[in-house]
Design an enzyme around this catalytic site. Structure first.
Site, PDB file in Angstrom:
ATOM      1  N   GLU A   1     -11.327  -6.991   8.242  1.00 64.35           N
ATOM      2  CA  GLU A   1      -9.926  -7.000   7.788  1.00 64.35           C
ATOM      3  C   GLU A   1      -9.782  -7.597   6.395  1.00 64.35           C
ATOM      4  O   GLU A   1      -8.922  -7.199   5.628  1.00 64.35           O
ATOM      5  CB  GLU A   1      -9.042  -7.767   8.774  1.00 64.35           C
TER       6      GLU A   1
ATOM      7  N   THR B   1       1.559   8.689   5.581  1.00 67.24           N
ATOM      8  CA  THR B   1       0.652   7.548   5.611  1.00 67.24           C
ATOM      9  C   THR B   1      -0.023   7.399   6.971  1.00 67.24           C
ATOM     10  O   THR B   1      -1.063   6.776   7.093  1.00 67.24           O
ATOM     11  CB  THR B   1       1.384   6.246   5.217  1.00 67.24           C
TER      12      THR B   1
ATOM     13  N   ASP C   1       0.773  -1.257   0.000  1.00 69.98           N
ATOM     14  CA  ASP C   1       0.000   0.000   0.000  1.00 69.98           C
ATOM     15  C   ASP C   1       0.805   1.309   0.000  1.00 69.98           C
ATOM     16  O   ASP C   1       0.820   2.065  -0.968  1.00 69.98           O
ATOM     17  CB  ASP C   1      -1.019  -0.007   1.156  1.00 69.98           C
TER      18      ASP C   1
HETATM   19  C1  DMJ Z   1      -1.543   3.059   9.664  1.00 70.55           C
HETATM   20  O1  DMJ Z   1      -0.609   2.848  10.672  1.00 70.55           O
HETATM   21  C2  DMJ Z   1      -0.888   3.567   8.430  1.00 70.55           C
HETATM   22  O2  DMJ Z   1      -1.853   4.188   7.669  1.00 70.55           O
HETATM   23  C3  DMJ Z   1      -0.218   2.484   7.624  1.00 70.55           C
HETATM   24  O3  DMJ Z   1       0.270   2.935   6.394  1.00 70.55           O
HETATM   25  C4  DMJ Z   1      -1.104   1.304   7.381  1.00 70.55           C
HETATM   26  N1  DMJ Z   1      -2.316   1.407   8.070  1.00 70.55           N
HETATM   27  C5  DMJ Z   1      -2.305   1.771   9.434  1.00 70.55           C
HETATM   28  C6  DMJ Z   1      -3.705   1.906   9.961  1.00 70.55           C
HETATM   29  O4  DMJ Z   1      -4.569   0.990   9.436  1.00 70.55           O
END
Ligand code: DMJ
Length: 929
Positions: A387, A491, A293
């Protein structure tokens, strides 16, 4: 629109744009279309938006306040037991615990949220606490990825807003870059992880001892996930540019360069895991969710923040591949990097919910609207995004740790479209959080979205991200004390200022290691949402994209590889799909034989068929298990807000078929329930608590039933056991006829059981509800005088006095509750709940089972009344259960003992026959590498 150098969104970003312009233009994309929307969903009034914004503030206070009061300085709050999660003091949960470094994670992750939510005073206090209390030198092994995005990102986000506030002249006047100094200290602690020949970081590091030292207890790993190695550039570059220490940005760039070099050259996709020494792909499946992601996210955002064209070129190359192979609107399905037309899974994970938001930043709004709508339909069915869920929208993995990705995409879509529909979506998210996840001491993750049971967990990202996105969704410009458009979200939703693009940019120029070609205009197409094309004189355009997807979840057919099936609509026969396979069908057997033949298409079909068979077979094993059940504490002060995950029994009353059982609890004597009870008067008409061990579960059930109990809860004798860390199981019978057991029996691990035992100690009278799924609080409290905030989930009414367990002990009777109490009539709610369950029969389906392992072979079979649709060989929707039923009837004619579950047994022999083909196929894959 003006701004950004007079360039309207929709115009391509200019080649070799000045850094500042690039950053500003891309950020500009996010807000460009808010004024476009003029019709469609009803606009939301300013008052309503403010009300919802205030509700978000109150929810944040509830989460943050409880963390600070009951958990701090621990890393996270355990909201069910209302205490801090300290690593080493709780049973290990595996990799999830690698985020916890004994550095007050939740506090650091919350810093910039406090400023976004206009809690400047609290921010100032929080920064002081971080500087005073946080130690970054602990002897603890942490995830490099999590530490970077949550802690380094949290410190940098805090620093960014601290200097902004200081400059404004009111708050933080004492601040002297102390957070930045901590960030730098942490940055240096993470650097040893990059000591590999590839430049990809080790996945874990010991904060005190680094990697190599014997005391480090890490450094032997060979693999890391792509996102783990590719989600560093924003934080590391910001650290370099803030401090002038170039090394951080250099290391992060090197890791990204290596990943880019290793992309699969013909598909331009990357796998999920990579060997950090050799660069070989360890897992060759590829999607946009878990494991990959934020690698994609950071390529695009690195371009925005750093203005480096090579990042945009890489992103666009990957994006093109994603849209070609992975995107099957509204679905996003993993494929194989070498055979990108071959799906690697038949399910999607919740992490991919961030992708529509990224597509908005990219400017590709149509698929963003489609995927977001599909996800929203799944949420409407289960209240939260599980999930993982299958292509026909059944639950594949039922947990939900309060992830923020869907809220994130909702926010970005609202910014891009201005469509008030997305405000309504946000409102639903708020309602669901308050209704199902809110507990007296914070918000608890969902252990199982189907039962509504909780997990003793509130991850720090819930505070870092969820509240930011929800608050910003409803906020107008004047509700925020700074201009959010001057920042980019990492993120973890930490804020980094876009002016970094013009600071110390010599670092990036000096260190561009990868070659990239001159970019033509096509590389920049769609970098901003083109509102002209998006809303071609039609304000209902976005709505028209959503409309066909409105019933996609309820009326779904299992969808696997639609693309492949569509290509066969022209006349050729579609390939045989595992779900359609019938061992008794000669035509199918013929197709199977052909799949083993030499042609590569047949081999591909064969490989896919085998993968599907394996998945189907494990799915069917799951189907033979019973789904978990719920124990909901309904008496004061819980009022149904705490729901414990319970294991079912293969005997006694089946709670999925009968109404729930409700009663006060009483411990049996003897506590193990292995002989006739000596306290029948205490358990008569109640739900008996019995300890696990020393005799069969069925024997315990009979003893409490004989004493007059109306139900039983077996509590694990293994101290410290918890459904957070151990797989739930179903209690088996004693091998004899158990039809005499009429009462429902459920199993709780020790941790969940002790929540009830503690409640008895504190409140004496504890009433619980045993059911297949947590019940609506209003239904539970029918006819009782109760605080309105409990019924309405209207948190404005709730104050800490009412909700904290300590204070609750002083308020034990119903009469003592506030004057805002109201009597609830629930006839309608009950019937509507029932009808909603009926309209979604699969929400109770055994096929949805996961995490429930049997400790003895189950006698259960899958429920033939389930209404599962599938596509037949002609691509039409048919009723799977009819097929199963028909098939089962046919087989029963010849052998009454044969069940559907056994029908797939020939898979072993089929697999054996095809072993050679698999090996050949694997060789082919290796060659391509
Ligand atoms: C967060 O810690 C961040 O967005 C990460 O990139 C993946 N997702 C988690 C939360 O779901």
């Amino acid at each position: 629109m003006s701004g950004a150098g007079g360039r309207g969104c929709g115009s391509p970003v200019p080649q070799r744009a000045p850094w500042s312009l690039v950053a500003a233009t891309a950020a500009f994309c996010l807000v460009s279309a808010t004024s476009v929307w003029t019709a469609g969903a009803e606009p939301m009034s300013r008052e309503e938006k403010q009300k919802l914004g205030n509700q978000v503030l109150e929810m944040f206070d509830h989460a943050y306040g409880n963390y600070m009061e009951h958990a701090y300085p621990a890393d996270e709050l355990m909201p069910l037991t209302c205490r801090g999660r300290v690593r080493g003091q709780e049973p290990s949960r595996g990799d999830v615990d690698d985020a916890l470094g004994k550095f007050s994670l939740t506090l650091i992750d919350s810093l910039d949220t406090l400023v976004v939510l206009n809690k400047t005073k609290e921010f100032e206090d929080a920064v002081r606490k971080v500087l005073r209390d946080v130690n970054l030198d602990n002897d603890v092994v942490v995830s490099v990825f999590e530490t970077n995005i949550r802690v380094l990102g949290g410190l940098l986000g805090g620093h960014s807003l601290a200097i902004m506030l200081k400059e404004k002249g009111e708050y933080m006047q004492w601040y002297n870059d102390e957070l930045l100094q901590m960030a730098k200290q942490l940055g240096y602690k993470l650097l040893p992880a990059f000591n590999t020949t590839s430049g990809l970081p080790y996945p874990r590091i010991n904060l005190k001892f680094g990697i190599r030292k014997p005391e480090a207890r890490t450094g032997t790993e060979t693999d890391t996930c792509t996102a783990c190695a590719g989600t560093l550039i924003l934080e590391f570059a910001a650290l370099s540019r803030f401090t002038g220490a170039t090394i951080f940005e250099e290391y992060a760039r090197k890791a990204l360069d290596f990943l880019w070099e290793k992309r699969q050259r013909s598909s331009n996709l990357v796998g999920v895991t990579i060997n950090i020494h050799t660069g070989d792909w360890v897992r060759k499946d590829s999607g946009v969710g878990a494991g990959i992601d934020s690698y994609y996210e950071y390529l695009l955002k690195a371009y925005v923040l750093l203005g480096d064209d090579s990042f945009l070129e890489r992103f666009n190359t990957h994006y093109d591949a994603i849209m070609r192979y992975i995107s099957q609107p509204p679905l996003l399905l993993d494929v194989h990097i070498h055979k990108p037309m071959l799906n690697a899974r038949t399910w999607m994970d919740a992490l991919l919910a961030f992708f529509p938001g990224l597509q908005v930043l990219k400017g590709d709004i149509r698929p963003a609207i489609e995927t977001h709508e599909m996800l929203y339909q799944v949420i409407k069915k289960h209240n939260f995004l599980p999930e993982a869920f299958t292509t026909d929208f059944r639950v594949h993995w039922a947990q939900h740790p309060l992830r923020p990705e869907f809220a994130e995409s909702t926010y970005f879509l609202y910014k891009a479209t201005g469509d008030p529909y997305y405000l309504e979506v946000g409102k639903t998210l708020i309602e669901n959080l308050n209704k199902y996840a809110r507990v007296p001491c914070g918000f608890a993750a969902m252990k199982d979205v189907r039962t509504g049971s909780h997990e003793d967990r509130m991850d720090s990202f819930f505070l870092a991200e969820m509240f930011k996105y929800l608050y910003l969704l409803f906020a107008d410009k004047e509700d925020i004390i700074f201009d959010i458009e001057d920042y980019i979200f990492t993120t973890e939703a930490h804020l980094l200022p876009l002016w970094l693009s013009t600071t110390n940019q010599s670092i990036s120029k000096k260190n561009i290691t990868s070659e990239y070609t001159e970019l033509d205009d096509s590389n920049f197409d769609w970098t901003c949402p083109n509102t002209q094309i998006l809303f071609p004189n039609d304000p209902l355009y976005a709505q028209s994209i959503r409309e066909p997807l409105k019933n996609v979840v309820d009326k779904s057919c299992p969808r696997g590889i639609i693309r492949v099936e569509e290509s066969f609509r022209s006349g050729a026969k579609p390939p045989l799909r595992a779900r359609d396979f019938m061992a008794t069908n000669p035509e199918h057997l013929e197709i199977l034989k052909k799949m083993g033949a030499a042609s590569s298409i047949d081999a591909e079909d064969g490989l896919r068929f085998m993968q599907e068979m394996i998945e189907l077979s494990s799915q069917q094993q799951k189907e033979q298990q019973l789904p978990p059940r719920a124990v909901q504490i309904v008496s004061h002060p819980f009022f149904g807000r705490v729901v414990l995950t319970a294991g079912p029994a293969q005997f006694g009353l089946d709670l999925s078929k009968h109404k729930e059982t409700r009663g006060f609890v009483a411990s049996s004597k003897p506590y193990n329930g292995c002989s006739e009870l000596t306290n029948p008067e205490a358990v008569m008409g109640k739900i008996a608590l019995i300890q696990r061990g020393q005799c069969m579960f069925a024997e315990k059930a009979r003893n409490i039933q004989n004493a007059g109990a109306i139900g039983g809860i077996v509590i694990d004798d293994n101290e410290g056991s918890s459904s957070d860390t151990a797989p739930l199981f179903q209690m088996a019978g004693d091998g004899k006829d158990t039809d005499d057991i009429k009462i429902p029996m459920l199993f709780l691990f020790s941790k969940e059981g002790s929540i009830i035992l503690d409640a008895i100690r504190e409140y004496e009278e504890v009433e619980v509800l045993l059911s297949d799924k947590a019940k609506d609080r209003a239904a539970i409290l029918k006819g009782k005088m109760i605080p309105s905030y409990i019924i309405n989930s209207n948190p404005e009414m709730e104050n800490e006095e009412q909700s904290s367990p300590e204070n609750d002990s002083q308020n034990q009777s119903d009469e003592q509750v506030s004057s805002s109490s109201q009597e609830v009539d629930l006839v309608d709610q009950e019937s509507s709940e029932e009808s909603s369950l009926n309209s979604h029969p699969e929400s109770l389906s055994p096929a949805d089972t996961d995490n429930v392992a049997s400790i003895s072979p189950s006698e259960q079979t899958s429920d033939p009344t389930e209404n599962h649709e599938t596509t037949n060989l002609n691509g039409e929707c048919t009723d799977l259960d009819n097929q199963l039923q028909e098939q089962s009837e046919t087989e029963e004619d010849s052998n009454p003992n044969v069940s559907w579950g056994k029908k797939v047994q020939p898979i072993d022999s089929i697999l054996a026959d095809w072993n050679e083909d698999i090996e050949a196929f694997e060789m082919m894959e290796k060659d391509e590498l």
